[in-house]
Write an enzyme that holds these catalytic residues in place. Structure first.
Site, PDB file in Angstrom:
ATOM      1  N   LEU A   1     -17.389  -9.448  -2.489  1.00  0.00           N
ATOM      2  CA  LEU A   1     -17.341  -9.409  -1.023  1.00  0.00           C
ATOM      3  C   LEU A   1     -18.255  -8.311  -0.510  1.00  0.00           C
ATOM      4  O   LEU A   1     -18.161  -7.177  -0.966  1.00  0.00           O
ATOM      5  CB  LEU A   1     -15.919  -9.104  -0.549  1.00  0.00           C
ATOM      6  CG  LEU A   1     -14.787  -9.946  -1.155  1.00  0.00           C
ATOM      7  CD1 LEU A   1     -13.433  -9.425  -0.680  1.00  0.00           C
ATOM      8  CD2 LEU A   1     -14.970 -11.409  -0.790  1.00  0.00           C
TER       9      LEU A   1
ATOM     10  N   GLY B   1     -26.889   2.022   0.631  1.00  0.00           N
ATOM     11  CA  GLY B   1     -25.730   2.917   0.663  1.00  0.00           C
ATOM     12  C   GLY B   1     -24.458   2.109   0.486  1.00  0.00           C
ATOM     13  O   GLY B   1     -24.489   0.998  -0.039  1.00  0.00           O
TER      14      GLY B   1
ATOM     15  N   THR C   1     -13.428  -3.168  -9.057  1.00  0.00           N
ATOM     16  CA  THR C   1     -14.539  -3.086  -9.998  1.00  0.00           C
ATOM     17  C   THR C   1     -14.246  -1.988 -11.015  1.00  0.00           C
ATOM     18  O   THR C   1     -14.013  -0.835 -10.638  1.00  0.00           O
ATOM     19  CB  THR C   1     -15.839  -2.780  -9.238  1.00  0.00           C
ATOM     20  OG1 THR C   1     -16.013  -3.803  -8.260  1.00  0.00           O
ATOM     21  CG2 THR C   1     -17.036  -2.755 -10.175  1.00  0.00           C
TER      22      THR C   1
ATOM     23  N   GLY D   1     -36.393  -0.403   3.290  1.00  0.00           N
ATOM     24  CA  GLY D   1     -35.724   0.386   4.316  1.00  0.00           C
ATOM     25  C   GLY D   1     -35.526   1.825   3.886  1.00  0.00           C
ATOM     26  O   GLY D   1     -36.319   2.357   3.097  1.00  0.00           O
TER      27      GLY D   1
ATOM     28  N   GLU E   1     -19.235  -6.010   2.739  1.00  0.00           N
ATOM     29  CA  GLU E   1     -18.637  -5.603   4.006  1.00  0.00           C
ATOM     30  C   GLU E   1     -19.424  -6.218   5.160  1.00  0.00           C
ATOM     31  O   GLU E   1     -20.649  -6.306   5.104  1.00  0.00           O
ATOM     32  CB  GLU E   1     -18.617  -4.086   4.121  1.00  0.00           C
ATOM     33  CG  GLU E   1     -17.592  -3.489   3.190  1.00  0.00           C
ATOM     34  CD  GLU E   1     -17.528  -1.973   3.261  1.00  0.00           C
ATOM     35  OE1 GLU E   1     -17.906  -1.410   4.296  1.00  0.00           O
ATOM     36  OE2 GLU E   1     -17.112  -1.374   2.269  1.00  0.00           O
TER      37      GLU E   1
ATOM     38  N   CYS F   1     -20.159   0.838  -2.874  1.00  0.00           N
ATOM     39  CA  CYS F   1     -20.200   0.059  -4.107  1.00  0.00           C
ATOM     40  C   CYS F   1     -21.442   0.290  -4.954  1.00  0.00           C
ATOM     41  O   CYS F   1     -21.339   0.574  -6.153  1.00  0.00           O
ATOM     42  CB  CYS F   1     -20.089  -1.429  -3.780  1.00  0.00           C
ATOM     43  SG  CYS F   1     -18.620  -1.803  -2.838  1.00  0.00           S
TER      44      CYS F   1
ATOM     45  N   ASP G   1       0.864  -1.179   0.000  1.00  0.00           N
ATOM     46  CA  ASP G   1       0.000   0.000   0.000  1.00  0.00           C
ATOM     47  C   ASP G   1       0.901   1.230   0.000  1.00  0.00           C
ATOM     48  O   ASP G   1       2.073   1.157   0.380  1.00  0.00           O
ATOM     49  CB  ASP G   1      -0.920   0.002   1.231  1.00  0.00           C
ATOM     50  CG  ASP G   1      -2.155   0.882   1.030  1.00  0.00           C
ATOM     51  OD1 ASP G   1      -3.246   0.328   0.801  1.00  0.00           O
ATOM     52  OD2 ASP G   1      -2.019   2.127   1.092  1.00  0.00           O
TER      53      ASP G   1
HETATM   54  C1  UGA Z   1     -22.084  -5.020  -2.201  1.00  0.00           C
HETATM   55  C2  UGA Z   1     -22.439  -6.390  -2.771  1.00  0.00           C
HETATM   56  O1  UGA Z   1     -23.424  -7.022  -1.960  1.00  0.00           O
HETATM   57  C3  UGA Z   1     -21.205  -7.277  -2.859  1.00  0.00           C
HETATM   58  O2  UGA Z   1     -21.534  -8.517  -3.486  1.00  0.00           O
HETATM   59  C4  UGA Z   1     -20.138  -6.551  -3.695  1.00  0.00           C
HETATM   60  O3  UGA Z   1     -18.945  -7.310  -3.791  1.00  0.00           O
HETATM   61  C5  UGA Z   1     -19.817  -5.225  -3.036  1.00  0.00           C
HETATM   62  O4  UGA Z   1     -21.026  -4.435  -2.967  1.00  0.00           O
HETATM   63  C6  UGA Z   1     -18.779  -4.531  -3.869  1.00  0.00           C
HETATM   64  O5  UGA Z   1     -19.065  -4.179  -5.018  1.00  0.00           O
HETATM   65  O6  UGA Z   1     -17.624  -4.440  -3.446  1.00  0.00           O
HETATM   66  P1  UGA Z   1     -21.746  -4.035   0.262  1.00  0.00           P
HETATM   67  O7  UGA Z   1     -21.835  -2.699  -0.393  1.00  0.00           O
HETATM   68  O8  UGA Z   1     -20.626  -4.289   1.198  1.00  0.00           O
HETATM   69  O9  UGA Z   1     -21.678  -5.194  -0.853  1.00  0.00           O
HETATM   70  O10 UGA Z   1     -23.085  -4.263   1.097  1.00  0.00           O
HETATM   71  P2  UGA Z   1     -24.512  -4.927   0.854  1.00  0.00           P
HETATM   72  O11 UGA Z   1     -24.708  -5.984   1.853  1.00  0.00           O
HETATM   73  O12 UGA Z   1     -24.708  -5.309  -0.553  1.00  0.00           O
HETATM   74  O13 UGA Z   1     -25.498  -3.728   1.231  1.00  0.00           O
HETATM   75  C7  UGA Z   1     -25.566  -2.548   0.450  1.00  0.00           C
HETATM   76  C8  UGA Z   1     -26.676  -1.664   0.945  1.00  0.00           C
HETATM   77  O14 UGA Z   1     -27.955  -2.218   0.635  1.00  0.00           O
HETATM   78  C9  UGA Z   1     -26.680  -1.425   2.464  1.00  0.00           C
HETATM   79  O15 UGA Z   1     -26.912  -0.061   2.715  1.00  0.00           O
HETATM   80  C10 UGA Z   1     -27.846  -2.267   2.954  1.00  0.00           C
HETATM   81  O16 UGA Z   1     -28.427  -1.751   4.125  1.00  0.00           O
HETATM   82  C11 UGA Z   1     -28.793  -2.161   1.782  1.00  0.00           C
HETATM   83  N1  UGA Z   1     -29.770  -3.277   1.702  1.00  0.00           N
HETATM   84  C12 UGA Z   1     -29.340  -4.551   1.500  1.00  0.00           C
HETATM   85  C13 UGA Z   1     -31.134  -3.007   1.773  1.00  0.00           C
HETATM   86  O17 UGA Z   1     -31.553  -1.835   1.949  1.00  0.00           O
HETATM   87  N2  UGA Z   1     -32.028  -4.046   1.661  1.00  0.00           N
HETATM   88  C14 UGA Z   1     -31.627  -5.325   1.453  1.00  0.00           C
HETATM   89  O18 UGA Z   1     -32.494  -6.217   1.341  1.00  0.00           O
HETATM   90  C15 UGA Z   1     -30.260  -5.580   1.389  1.00  0.00           C
END
Ligand code: UGA
Length: 446
Positions: A151, A255, A121, A251, A153, A258, A34
């Protein structure tokens, strides 16, 4: 691991560190590079620079196999180099690839065959551009492979070790096979394809996940108008095996670093290629409006928000992370401050003190809700499942909970003496609570 190449990683962020740690756990020797000295110092001192469940344990048990460095030349011995750098959005919505190009400039010189694997990405077409740039520099010994990360978070280690699939797009079949071999020990389908398709799989997956959430959020908004409960609706719809239950929780909007970035990047990529991706434009707009609906929900119960004290519970964009990038909490709290509300925030790990100037960050939930006219659940932290308690009720000026994640049971919450407003479910007003002070008149609200 005998015969296996050393793995070099460009970037000790979420993706780079999780990737490095998990490859080490699979038995590989790993060098993580890094450019930020404090980050490398922290890692050398066995401190994980961010909150990610299991990561510290995986790093600790593989400490012998992972090395950290600021010097790109230390990666010369690595047979495979993973690029795990940021690709943030630019003002135009395109992905900013400057960190990727810097990593290319920093490639260590070697005459040996080396594989460059893109985990970050990137827009579709990046592989072609990188291949051309490598060739122009005479680096024909460097193979290029797209191997996007999936992945999330908070579950990143599990997502790496037990993925739904591994996607490998390569120009040369043997390069793809060499990358696939690094994952030996992980039992999952492997999608072997061309580079452009691998790049598109990542963008399409994130765009579709975001679309599902914006879709169920719109269904929730209609449920509120027609007296249906989105939780039951999502359950009933999600049991259709063609649709499935996942990413179907209504919800306050999605956010994180990604979704917003990748949906914009795909929309922009389509636009740059001459195609107007209307659906994604709507997905983005629905999400922006969804965050702001919290304000009108509060106004429905409290009237004007000027001078009202609102507890914003949860700052991270989702639980089990301290990441606040593009978090709905930032928009909600900023809108409240703009309306003249007194904002008190709480989060078990995320710190918003330098981002939400004018809000007070509290150490406990009870401190945040003390004297509040309403408590808003923004992030579904486990601790908040017990929010509808007598202590909280007695501490609040008005017992109103706006449950932005449908975390609580509406009937139980009402029985505990709270007015309740969820997302896509019937609400109960303050006036219906016999033992509470009369609520501020609703007239002129919403
Ligand atoms: C997302 C993808 O899920 C991963 O597969 C991907 O690798 C990652 O982006 C990336 O591109 O690096 P992440 O942003 O860490 O992962 O989190 P998520 O679990 O996808 O949640 C994203 C947002 O959606 C959160 O704010 C969560 O609260 C919201 N969410 C999720 C909802 O509002 N409703 C749901 O049913 C699920």
């Amino acid at each position: 691991m005998a015969g296996s190449p050393t793995i070099g990683i460009f970037g000790a962020g979420w993706v780079g560190l999780v990737t490095g740690a998990c490859f080490a756990d699979l038995g590989h020797d790993v060098i993580v590079r890094d450019v930020v000295p404090e980050r490398i110092d922290a890692l050398k001192a066995a401190r994980t620079p961010f909150h990610e469940p299991e990561l510290s344990d995986v790093l600790a048990r593989n400490a012998e196999r992972i090395h950290y460095t600021l010097e790109a030349d230390d990666l010369a011995s690595a047979g495979v180099l993973f690029i795990c750098v940021q690709t943030p959005p630019t003002y135009s919505g395109d992905a900013d690839l400057s960190y990727v190009w810097t990593a290319l400039d920093d490639l260590p010189h070697t005459d040996e065959r080396q594989l460059l694997v893109m985990k970050s990405t990137v827009p579709v077409g990046t592989g072609e551009k990188v291949r051309a740039a490598l060739d122009a520099r005479g680096l024909t010994n460097v193979g290029y492979i797209s191997n996007p990360e999936f992945l999330a978070e908070g579950t990143a280690v599990r997502d790496f070790m037990k993925p739904d699939r591994i996607v490998i797009g390569a120009f040369e079949a043997e390069d793809g096979a060499a990358v696939e071999a690094l994952y030996a020990g992980i039992d999952t389908p492997v999608v072997r394809t061309d580079v452009a398709s691998a790049e598109m799989i990542k963008l399409a997956a994130n765009a579709f996940l975001s679309t599902r959430i914006s879709f169920i959020n719109e269904i929730a908004n209609v449920c509120e108008l027609v007296g249906a409960d989105v939780q039951s609706v999502a359950q009933g719809v999600g049991l259709d095996h063609r649709l499935g239950p996942h990413f179907f929780r209504a919800g306050v909007g999605w956010g994180g670093s990604c979704f917003g970035k990748d949906v914009s990047a795909l929309k922009q990529l389509a636009g740059n290629s001459g195609y107007h991706f209307q659906l994604l434009a709507a997905v983005i707009e629905v999400n922006e409006l969804q965050k702001r609906r919290v304000i009108s929900k509060l106004e429905k119960h409290l009237g004007r928000l000027r001078g009202k004290t609102i507890a914003v519970l949860g700052l991270a964009f989702k639980p089990d992370t301290d990441d606040m990038r593009d978090a709905p909490s930032l928009v909600i709290a900023s809108r409240l401050l703009a309306e003249g509300a007194v904002v008190r925030t709480w989060d078990p790990v995320a710190d918003a003190r330098d981002r939400l100037i004018g809000a007070t960050q509290c150490a406990t939930v009870l401190e945040a809700v003390t004297g509040a006219d309403a408590a808003v659940i923004v992030t579904e932290w486990e601790e908040l499942r017990q929010l509808a308690s007598a202590d909280v009720r007695d501490a609040m000026r008005l017992p109103l909970i706006v449950d932005g994640r449908n975390l609580l049971d509406p009937a139980e919450t009402r029985r505990a003496g709270f007015a309740y407003e969820g997302v896509g479910r019937p609400s109960s007003p303050l006036e219906a609570l016999p033992e509470t002070e009369p609520a501020v008149p609703v007239s002129g609200s919403t």
